[in-house]
Motif scaffolding. Structure first.
Motif, short mmCIF file in Angstrom:
data_model
loop_
_atom_site.label_atom_id
_atom_site.label_comp_id
_atom_site.label_asym_id
_atom_site.label_seq_id
_atom_site.Cartn_x
_atom_site.Cartn_y
_atom_site.Cartn_z
N LEU A 1 -7.03 -2.70 6.03
CA LEU A 1 -6.09 -1.70 6.56
C LEU A 1 -4.66 -2.10 6.25
O LEU A 1 -3.84 -1.29 5.80
N ALA A 2 -4.36 -3.39 6.51
CA ALA A 2 -2.99 -3.86 6.30
C ALA A 2 -2.59 -3.75 4.84
O ALA A 2 -1.46 -3.38 4.51
N MET A 3 -3.53 -4.06 3.94
CA MET A 3 -3.22 -3.98 2.51
C MET A 3 -3.00 -2.53 2.10
O MET A 3 -2.08 -2.20 1.37
N ASN A 4 -3.88 -1.68 2.63
CA ASN A 4 -3.76 -0.26 2.36
C ASN A 4 -2.42 0.28 2.86
O ASN A 4 -1.73 1.01 2.16
N ALA A 5 -2.06 -0.12 4.09
CA ALA A 5 -0.82 0.37 4.68
C ALA A 5 0.39 -0.03 3.85
O ALA A 5 1.41 0.65 3.86
N ARG A 6 0.29 -1.16 3.16
CA ARG A 6 1.43 -1.58 2.36
C ARG A 6 1.28 -1.13 0.92
O ARG A 6 1.95 -1.65 0.02
N LEU B 1 -4.59 5.87 7.67
CA LEU B 1 -5.49 4.73 7.51
C LEU B 1 -6.85 5.12 8.08
O LEU B 1 -7.85 4.48 7.82
N ARG C 1 2.53 6.62 1.66
CA ARG C 1 2.82 5.18 1.71
C ARG C 1 4.31 4.90 1.49
O ARG C 1 4.80 3.85 1.88
N PHE D 1 1.05 -4.19 12.37
CA PHE D 1 -0.07 -4.21 13.31
C PHE D 1 0.07 -5.26 14.40
O PHE D 1 0.98 -6.10 14.36
N ILE E 1 -0.93 -11.35 3.96
CA ILE E 1 -1.72 -11.23 2.74
C ILE E 1 -1.33 -12.27 1.70
O ILE E 1 -2.20 -12.86 1.06
N PHE F 1 4.63 -8.64 -1.10
CA PHE F 1 3.38 -7.93 -1.41
C PHE F 1 3.56 -6.40 -1.52
O PHE F 1 3.17 -5.79 -2.52
#
Ligand SMILES: Nc1ncnc2c1ncn2[C@@H]1O[C@H](COP(=O)(O)OP(=O)(O)OP(=O)(O)O)[C@@H](O)[C@H]1O
Ligand SMILES: [Mg+2]
Lengths: 295, 273
Positions: free
Chosen positions: A230-235, B54, B78, B85, B93, B103
């Protein structure tokens, strides 16, 4: 627990500053010359001894901790016993008429010097491999290794091989190893406080207690990866999208010098291999020239 | 066109038969600072994930900056809306602080020089410039939250959601981040900010409070109006800000306090007169 791969040391030596691609190439080169044959055993030990000296010098330059090297070797003793059993005590296959026996048992079973040397030889190579990987891992951040890997894989993009995805996967795995080890530790402590014993008991009991670790660890793994995606998608991460790169790999003067040095070393050892293996009179030159080491 | 977000009759459920969100409708104006509050499990995080696409909504529509939230518009969205979060560990990441801040920028294909500039700018804004090459296992929870915040702020989005993004920061850290947001809002008056929080005092100083209860909007309005409804809030077990409590107990003792007074300093000045 965290230095499974040999922890990166916080120095800034020449070796630390080298480009990770050069270091990886050097590692491969050194490994190859470690595994080349150099005539008979006396020759091999002398030549590998020289190579080992070179590796020790590199370790010193990289300020590798000798202690962590030794502690890495500590786990090898059982490997050594295993090798001894295989090469010394298991009867040799093939022609052994030219071998030199250490002892001959009454029933005709013989133990040979060759067997002993063979196991020592393999062991010596292993020690050098450990030294080499230790140099790489203690001077190169894991991330840079993945960048190097991605770079080496770049040609595969022509056949649509997803190199970016592979390297992202590897770097995420590397990123989460310490986190998961921490978590495993915490779970173990929590379960211990509930009376689970990880040390004692027979196999069945041990398996049972390990499941109390594995199950929560796996479930947390899944929820983590869920949130991570989710976090990767959100960014805005798109696996096959065009991305720019924050890290750049740049070859400097030092890198070229290092590459040349590595090349010379590899060439020198390959030449020695060629002479000792193929040219008559060199295969046990020590014996012929100095009258030592007839093995 | 002043709306940053418009939500119309939104429904969502994770499992069949259990409605996590029921008939949610609201608008958020551009430049508004919205506090979204409610009990654990009331659906705040779920709603924020729906807003960012999401999670896909079951029924109803969402518009973000006049773009409908649906699959075709995902990459457009996006570039408009971002979220930090709750758990800082699972959104870290990159392998180091700078890699992590970079990132999102890498994903946007931003040239390297620009990236380096942005990474340094935002790392220093959240006070993490000294830790640029530290890996996440060398950082505290609060430090990881700062990195996550920097990673979103650096993207230059129009709408930012913080899902309890400062829960692990010390009071000073929370204050720093608040100041940072205010500065950014001053630079760009259209920056819309949604803060999901359990901090009633933070909700009180926002422009707008939305209270979720069991997946429904319970109250929605200016903090002054919303927190007036003390009995209603008590009925679902929510607290009211300290200043409101003081005012209402003064009122019980027949001390009349004018409505304009809404912080402690003003109140004490008024009472000492
Ligand atoms: N992935 C999921 N699968 C199934 N149910 C979920 C999932 N995530 C949340 N829920 C359920 O949805 C409801 C709302 O959860 P949500 O996380 O939105 O609450 P929240 O308001 O953010 O709470 P908190 O204040 O604890 O963060 C909860 O009852 C929760 O059990
Ligand atoms: Mg939540």
């Amino acid at each position: 627990m965290k230095n499974v791969f040999g922890k990166l040391t916080p120095y800034n030596t020449v070796i630390h500053r080298l480009d990770s691609r050069i270091k990886m190439l050097a590692l491969i080169g050194f490994m190859v010359i470690c595994f080349l044959p150099y005539g008979n055993y006396a020759n091999r030990f002398i030549i590998l001894g020289i190579l080992f000296a070179i590796i020790l010098v590199i370790m010193a330059i990289a300020k590798c901790s000798f202690l962590s090297f030794l502690s890495n070797l500590k786990s090898l003793w059982f490997m050594m016993i295993f090798l001894l059993i295989i090469f010394v005590f298991v009867p040799q296959a093939g022609d052994t008429s030219s071998y030199h026996p250490i002892v001959t048992f009454p029933n005709g079973y013989q133990i040979y010097y060759e067997g002993l040397f063979q196991s020592l030889h393999v062991f010596f190579r292993l020690v050098m491999m450990i030294a080499l990987t230790l140099i790489l891992t203690s001077t190169t951040p894991p991330m840079e290794m993945t960048y190097a890997l991605e770079w080496f894989l770049t040609p595969l993009r022509i056949i649509k091989f997803p190199t970016q995805v592979i390297s992202m996967t590897i770097s995420l795995a590397l990123r989460f190893i310490p986190t998961l080890l921490d978590e495993a530790n915490k779970i173990m402590k929590a379960q211990k406080s509930r009376g689970v014993d990880y040390e004692k008991g027979f196999l069945t009991k041990k398996i049972k207690s390990v499941t109390t670790l594995i199950v929560p660890l796996l479930s947390s793994c899944f929820s983590r990866s869920d949130e991570l995606s989710l976090a990767m998608n959100a960014r805005g991460y798109e696996p096959y999208g065009k991305r720019s790169s924050y890290r750049i790999l740049k070859i400097g003067r030092n890198d070229i010098v290092a590459l040349i040095i590595v090349f010379i070393i590899v060439a020198a050892f390959s030449t020695m291999c060629y002479f000792t293996q193929n040219v008559a009179g060199y295969d046990n030159f020590l014996h012929l020239w100095f009258g030592i080491g007839a093995f | 066109m002043k709306e940053a977000i418009r939500v119309e009759h939104l429904y969502f459920s994770y499992e069949k038969g259990v409605e996590t969100l029921k008939d949610i409708s609201f608008n958020v104006n551009k430049g508004e600072y919205v506090a979204l509050i409610g009990h654990n499990g009331s659906g705040k995080s779920t709603l924020s994930k729906l807003l960012c696409y999401l999670l896909p909504a079951d029924k109803g529509q969402i518009f973000v900056d006049d773009i409908e939230v649906k699959e075709e518009n995902e990459s457009l969205l996006r570039k408009k809306i971002g979220i930090v979060f709750q758990n800082p560990d699972n959104q870290f990441i990159g392998s180091t602080v700078e890699d992590d801040i970079a990132f999102g920028l890498e994903n946007r294909n931003i040239p390297r020089e620009e990236m380096v500039r942005l990474v340094h700018e935002f790392a220093s804004k959240v006070g993490m410039i000294k830790y640029l090459n530290k890996s996440p296992d060398e950082l505290s929870g609060g430090q990881k939250q700062r990195v996550a915040i920097a990673g979103i702020l650096a993207l230059g989005l129009k709408i930012i959601i913080f899902d309890e993004a400062t829960s692990m920061l010390d009071p000073e850290g929370v204050e720093d981040i608040k100041k940072l947001i205010m500065e950014m809002k001053k630079e760009d008056p259209e920056l819309t900010f949604i803060s999901i929080t359990h901090d009633i005092e933070e909700a009180y100083i926002s422009d707008r409070v939305i209270i979720l209860n069991k997946g429904e909007i319970f109250l929605d309005g200016k903090p002054n109006e919303v927190f007036q409804k003390e009995d209603l809030l008590k009925s679902i077990g929510l607290d009211i800000p300290f200043i409101m409590k003081v005012k209402s107990s003064l009122k019980d003792k027949n001390v009349q306090i004018p409505n304009e007074i809404n912080n402690i300093e003003e109140l004490s000045d008024y009472l000492c007169k």
